[in-house]
Design a protein around this motif. Structure first.
Motif, PDB file in Angstrom:
ATOM      1  N   MET A 103      -9.126  37.818  81.965  1.00 41.38           N
ATOM      2  CA  MET A 103      -8.954  36.917  83.091  1.00 41.38           C
ATOM      3  C   MET A 103      -7.639  37.191  83.811  1.00 41.38           C
ATOM      4  O   MET A 103      -7.572  37.203  85.045  1.00 41.38           O
ATOM      5  N   GLU A 104      -6.578  37.422  83.054  1.00 42.09           N
ATOM      6  CA  GLU A 104      -5.288  37.729  83.656  1.00 42.09           C
ATOM      7  C   GLU A 104      -5.341  39.059  84.407  1.00 42.09           C
ATOM      8  O   GLU A 104      -4.752  39.196  85.487  1.00 42.09           O
ATOM      9  N   GLU A 105      -6.042  40.044  83.837  1.00 43.36           N
ATOM     10  CA  GLU A 105      -6.180  41.333  84.499  1.00 43.36           C
ATOM     11  C   GLU A 105      -6.959  41.191  85.810  1.00 43.36           C
ATOM     12  O   GLU A 105      -6.573  41.757  86.838  1.00 43.36           O
ATOM     13  N   ALA A 106      -8.053  40.413  85.776  1.00 46.38           N
ATOM     14  CA  ALA A 106      -8.846  40.187  86.987  1.00 46.38           C
ATOM     15  C   ALA A 106      -8.012  39.478  88.046  1.00 46.38           C
ATOM     16  O   ALA A 106      -8.101  39.795  89.249  1.00 46.38           O
ATOM     17  N   TRP A 107      -7.183  38.538  87.628  1.00 48.80           N
ATOM     18  CA  TRP A 107      -6.321  37.799  88.554  1.00 48.80           C
ATOM     19  C   TRP A 107      -5.313  38.718  89.230  1.00 48.80           C
ATOM     20  O   TRP A 107      -5.169  38.713  90.456  1.00 48.80           O
ATOM     21  N   LEU A 108      -4.623  39.543  88.443  1.00 52.57           N
ATOM     22  CA  LEU A 108      -3.618  40.444  89.016  1.00 52.57           C
ATOM     23  C   LEU A 108      -4.261  41.508  89.902  1.00 52.57           C
ATOM     24  O   LEU A 108      -3.727  41.856  90.959  1.00 52.57           O
ATOM     25  N   ASN A 109      -5.400  42.044  89.477  1.00 54.09           N
ATOM     26  CA  ASN A 109      -6.102  43.023  90.314  1.00 54.09           C
ATOM     27  C   ASN A 109      -6.477  42.409  91.660  1.00 54.09           C
ATOM     28  O   ASN A 109      -6.301  43.025  92.714  1.00 54.09           O
TER      29      ASN A 109
ATOM     30  N   VAL B 272      -7.515  51.713  85.449  1.00 55.57           N
ATOM     31  CA  VAL B 272      -6.153  51.338  85.821  1.00 55.57           C
ATOM     32  C   VAL B 272      -6.131  49.855  86.147  1.00 55.57           C
ATOM     33  O   VAL B 272      -7.152  49.257  86.493  1.00 55.57           O
ATOM     34  N   SER B 273      -4.969  49.253  86.036  1.00 57.07           N
ATOM     35  CA  SER B 273      -4.769  47.844  86.391  1.00 57.07           C
ATOM     36  C   SER B 273      -3.634  47.740  87.387  1.00 57.07           C
ATOM     37  O   SER B 273      -2.623  48.456  87.271  1.00 57.07           O
ATOM     38  N   LEU B 274      -3.777  46.872  88.366  1.00 56.39           N
ATOM     39  CA  LEU B 274      -2.721  46.646  89.342  1.00 56.39           C
ATOM     40  C   LEU B 274      -1.683  45.707  88.774  1.00 56.39           C
ATOM     41  O   LEU B 274      -2.018  44.766  88.052  1.00 56.39           O
ATOM     42  N   ILE B 275      -0.433  45.961  89.082  1.00 47.24           N
ATOM     43  CA  ILE B 275       0.665  45.160  88.529  1.00 47.24           C
ATOM     44  C   ILE B 275       1.639  44.792  89.629  1.00 47.24           C
ATOM     45  O   ILE B 275       1.610  45.379  90.709  1.00 47.24           O
TER      46      ILE B 275
END
Length: 220
Positions: free
Chosen positions: A27-33, A217-220
């Protein structure tokens, strides 16, 4: 997050059990992306619904807890944090839908039945009604006052689109070789790089858009 039960996520037609910690991490990854991507990403409806259901259960557990229990304060802080992540995620998606309504609806229409849904049913309904209302408003306020030969308007040609060439920070989750960062031009040759796990980069979004969707990859 011991209060979160396991969440079932369907991927490639197989059900993969996720631990409570993995649910929150996803969920945190989806939020940041979603927060940093210039375009609307695939909907994570099942994940959001799972988190909402578990929040409800956590609140019920707090009501049954003994008064003065120190754990209650900790769980309330955790609930507030999760609520913030969910509300920020959904608010960011609505902002993009409002800004790129026509483009988003066209993108959804062009997707095949095998692709993940770009919008949830509620988001799609909102986008469709928003587009209709904006078109009706624009015709009433502007177009009807113009000469007949100027009243025709194709929203797909004039509507704003996300800037896929904007730059993003990213972290590499899966090793990916041969990523075409820049195509060949008259001034310079093409630029291809290999992405190594745990590396962080600043680059244009467009070359890595598919990697964001796949989770490489994940956006940060």
């Amino acid at each position: 997050m011991a209060d979160l039960d396991s969440f079932q996520d369907e991927s490639d037609e197989e059900m993969e059990a996720m631990t409570p910690a993995e649910v929150l991490e996803k969920m945190e990854e989806a939020w940041l992306n979603e927060k940093f991507a210039p375009e609307l990403l695939d909907s994570k409806t099942e994940l959001v619904e799972c988190m909402l259901e578990q929040l409800k259960e956590m609140e019920e557990n707090i009501k049954r807890a003994k008064k003065g229990d120190f754990k209650v304060s900790i769980h309330r802080l955790e609930i507030d944090r999760i609520r913030y992540i969910l509300s920020s995620y959904l608010r960011r998606r609505l902002e993009k839908i409002e800004k790129f309504t026509v483009h988003t609806l066209e993108a959804e229409k062009d997707r095949s039945s095998d692709d993940n849904a770009l919008m949830s049913p509620a988001e799609f309904k909102f986008a469709s009604e928003y587009a209709q209302n904006m078109e009706s408003h624009f015709k009433k306020i502007v177009l009807r006052h113009l000469p007949d030969n100027l009243q025709a308007m194709d929203p797909t040609e004039t509507a704003p689109r996300p800037n896929l060439d904007s730059y993003v920070f990213l972290r590499v989750n899966e090793k990916t070789d041969g990523v075409l960062v820049e195509e060949e031009t008259l001034e310079a040759g093409e630029e291809i790089i290999d992405l190594e796990v745990a590396d962080q980069h600043l680059m244009r979004y467009k070359p890595v858009a598919s990697l964001v969707t796949s989770g490489a990859v994940s956006l940060i």
